[in-house]
Design a protein around this motif. Structure first.
Motif, PDB file in Angstrom:
ATOM      1  N   SER A 109       0.823  -1.214   0.000  1.00 21.65           N
ATOM      2  CA  SER A 109       0.000   0.000   0.000  1.00 21.65           C
ATOM      3  C   SER A 109       0.857   1.264   0.000  1.00 21.65           C
ATOM      4  N   THR A 110       0.187   2.425   0.005  1.00 23.19           N
ATOM      5  CA  THR A 110       0.867   3.694   0.267  1.00 23.19           C
ATOM      6  C   THR A 110       1.110   3.810   1.762  1.00 23.19           C
ATOM      7  N   ILE A 111       0.040   3.734   2.551  1.00 23.90           N
ATOM      8  CA  ILE A 111       0.151   3.603   3.997  1.00 23.90           C
ATOM      9  C   ILE A 111      -0.910   2.610   4.471  1.00 23.90           C
ATOM     10  N   THR A 112      -0.686   2.072   5.670  1.00 29.75           N
ATOM     11  CA  THR A 112      -1.640   1.165   6.303  1.00 29.75           C
ATOM     12  C   THR A 112      -1.931   1.663   7.704  1.00 29.75           C
ATOM     13  N   LEU A 113      -3.204   1.685   8.080  1.00 28.90           N
ATOM     14  CA  LEU A 113      -3.604   2.043   9.443  1.00 28.90           C
ATOM     15  C   LEU A 113      -4.176   0.797  10.099  1.00 28.90           C
ATOM     16  N   LEU A 114      -3.605   0.420  11.232  1.00 31.06           N
ATOM     17  CA  LEU A 114      -3.941  -0.844  11.872  1.00 31.06           C
ATOM     18  C   LEU A 114      -4.502  -0.620  13.269  1.00 31.06           C
ATOM     19  N   MET A 115      -5.668  -1.201  13.530  1.00 32.52           N
ATOM     20  CA  MET A 115      -6.205  -1.256  14.885  1.00 32.52           C
ATOM     21  C   MET A 115      -5.883  -2.635  15.459  1.00 32.52           C
ATOM     22  N   GLN A 116      -5.262  -2.659  16.626  1.00 33.65           N
ATOM     23  CA  GLN A 116      -4.954  -3.902  17.315  1.00 33.65           C
ATOM     24  C   GLN A 116      -5.920  -4.107  18.477  1.00 33.65           C
ATOM     25  N   ASP A 117      -5.945  -5.334  18.985  1.00 29.22           N
ATOM     26  CA  ASP A 117      -6.564  -5.561  20.286  1.00 29.22           C
ATOM     27  C   ASP A 117      -5.702  -4.868  21.339  1.00 29.22           C
ATOM     28  N   ASP A 118      -6.345  -4.264  22.327  1.00 29.82           N
ATOM     29  CA  ASP A 118      -5.597  -3.502  23.324  1.00 29.82           C
ATOM     30  C   ASP A 118      -4.778  -4.372  24.272  1.00 29.82           C
ATOM     31  N   ASP A 119      -5.204  -5.625  24.464  1.00 24.90           N
ATOM     32  CA  ASP A 119      -4.615  -6.434  25.533  1.00 24.90           C
ATOM     33  C   ASP A 119      -3.874  -7.681  25.052  1.00 24.90           C
ATOM     34  N   VAL A 120      -3.723  -7.850  23.737  1.00 26.89           N
ATOM     35  CA  VAL A 120      -3.042  -9.047  23.220  1.00 26.89           C
ATOM     36  C   VAL A 120      -1.952  -8.622  22.227  1.00 26.89           C
ATOM     37  N   PRO A 121      -0.686  -8.672  22.611  1.00 31.48           N
ATOM     38  CA  PRO A 121       0.377  -8.325  21.666  1.00 31.48           C
ATOM     39  C   PRO A 121       0.514  -9.389  20.595  1.00 31.48           C
ATOM     40  N   GLY A 122       1.165  -9.057  19.517  1.00 32.55           N
ATOM     41  CA  GLY A 122       1.354 -10.018  18.429  1.00 32.55           C
ATOM     42  C   GLY A 122       2.106  -9.419  17.254  1.00 32.55           C
ATOM     43  N   LEU A 123       1.962  -8.114  17.039  1.00 31.49           N
ATOM     44  CA  LEU A 123       2.640  -7.445  15.931  1.00 31.49           C
ATOM     45  C   LEU A 123       4.109  -7.228  16.286  1.00 31.49           C
ATOM     46  N   GLU A 124       4.988  -7.553  15.342  1.00 31.04           N
ATOM     47  CA  GLU A 124       6.419  -7.307  15.498  1.00 31.04           C
ATOM     48  C   GLU A 124       6.975  -6.677  14.236  1.00 31.04           C
ATOM     49  N   ILE A 125       7.940  -5.761  14.394  1.00 34.50           N
ATOM     50  CA  ILE A 125       8.599  -5.148  13.246  1.00 34.50           C
ATOM     51  C   ILE A 125      10.083  -5.514  13.263  1.00 34.50           C
ATOM     52  N   ARG A 126      10.669  -5.578  12.069  1.00 29.83           N
ATOM     53  CA  ARG A 126      12.103  -5.868  11.981  1.00 29.83           C
ATOM     54  C   ARG A 126      12.879  -4.561  12.107  1.00 29.83           C
ATOM     55  N   HIS A 127      13.775  -4.522  13.078  1.00 29.61           N
ATOM     56  CA  HIS A 127      14.585  -3.337  13.327  1.00 29.61           C
ATOM     57  C   HIS A 127      16.018  -3.764  13.604  1.00 29.61           C
ATOM     58  N   GLU A 128      16.930  -3.322  12.735  1.00 31.90           N
ATOM     59  CA  GLU A 128      18.354  -3.655  12.863  1.00 31.90           C
ATOM     60  C   GLU A 128      18.570  -5.164  12.980  1.00 31.90           C
ATOM     61  N   GLY A 129      17.812  -5.910  12.183  1.00 38.88           N
ATOM     62  CA  GLY A 129      17.977  -7.355  12.113  1.00 38.88           C
ATOM     63  C   GLY A 129      17.234  -8.147  13.163  1.00 38.88           C
ATOM     64  N   ASN A 130      16.592  -7.467  14.111  1.00 39.45           N
ATOM     65  CA  ASN A 130      15.866  -8.147  15.180  1.00 39.45           C
ATOM     66  C   ASN A 130      14.368  -7.895  15.060  1.00 39.45           C
TER      67      ASN A 130
END
Length: 280
Positions: A152-173
């Motif tokens: 996409s151009t941009i994405t707007l994401l709503m998550q559940d407030d109490d359940v983590p799960g999204l991760e981004i790659r930053h400096e290989g981690n």
């Protein structure tokens, strides 16, 4: 980034969560009434399936094209629960307002007039993908959603407030994105990366599973029409920043990415200028 004070009412966000959960807990026979066709992305099913022996991600998906209205395929919009369409339209309208503001701000940040990015889309298309991740007994053995960046151009994401799960790659981690209550996560997509000649990179991200709790995410994609040609802006190219991307027709780029299994940012190679190798 995560944004707060965006004006989308907490009650509306919760209503969107409620109707989506009501849909995903329906019997499979009911959900299959809205099943994706093999040559389409609208409806209920599993995205990015490209081979029969592929290990699938631990997720169910519902994808709907919201705007422009004339592109909707209402046969794929759930009729259970009854208020699904009304609430989805109300939520998407509010997210569209936020998205338009973000595109205007990004336009200025990228050294353009406020209206330029929206204008370059001809008209901004908006899709909604709801991802449902059931609890998984062996979360270490499967991903909820494989690593990828958004086309996409941009994405707007709503998550559940109490359940983590999204991760981004930053400096290989892989770094978890801790949910902020009622915030919207904003991902830079591939289109911004190409327009900015790689200065603003689309974020590689993934979703992990949870052993005890279900999780649902609500991704709103803003993207150009198929016939829009995308390439780096001239002012993003100079002697120190050579042109990295060729001109691509957006519809072709999008379909190339949908035809392959999600493998990080490998799909962006189709837009990159190949280096010339001169053999003596």
């Amino acid at each position: 980034m995560q944004i707060v004070n965006h004006g989308v009412q907490k009650e509306l966000m919760q209503n969107m969560r409620n109707v989506a959960y009501e849909f995903f807990k329906l019997p499979i026979k009911e959900k299959d009434k809205y099943a994706m066709l093999s040559n389409d992305i609208h409806g209920y099913g599993h995205a990015y399936v490209v081979s029969e022996d592929q290990t699938l991600d631990w997720t169910d998906t519902l994808f709907l094209l919201i705007y422009p209205n004339r592109f909707r395929k209402l046969q794929f919009w759930p009729r259970t629960p009854l208020e699904f369409k009304e609430i989805t339209e109300a939520y998407s309208s509010e997210v569209k307002r936020v998205g338009d503001e973000l595109l205007s701000s990004l336009s200025v940040i990228m050294g353009l007039e406020k209206h330029v990015l929206v204008g370059l889309h001809k008209e901004v298309l908006q899709g909604l993908r709801v991802n449902y991740y059931p609890p998984c007994n062996t979360p270490e053995e499967v991903l909820g959603l494989s690593p990828h960046s958004d086309s996409s151009t941009i994405t707007l994401l709503m998550q559940d407030d109490d359940v983590p799960g999204l991760e981004i790659r930053h400096e290989g981690n892989w770094v978890p994105v801790t949910p902020i209550p009622n915030a919207l996560v904003v991902n830079v997509g591939d289109v911004i990366e190409i327009w900015s000649n790689g200065k603003y990179k689309s974020v590689e991200h993934r979703a992990v599973t949870n052993k005890n709790k279900r999780r649902t995410s609500y991704a709103t994609f803003l993207f150009p029409r198929d016939d829009v040609e995308v390439e780096p802006f001239d002012h993003m190219i100079d002697a120190q920043n050579l042109k990295m991307y060729q001109k691509v027709r957006y519809g072709d780029y999008l379909r190339q990415s949908l035809k392959r299994k999600m493998e990080g940012k490998a799909h962006t190679d189709v837009a990159k200028i190949k280096e010339l190798v001169i053999e003596e």
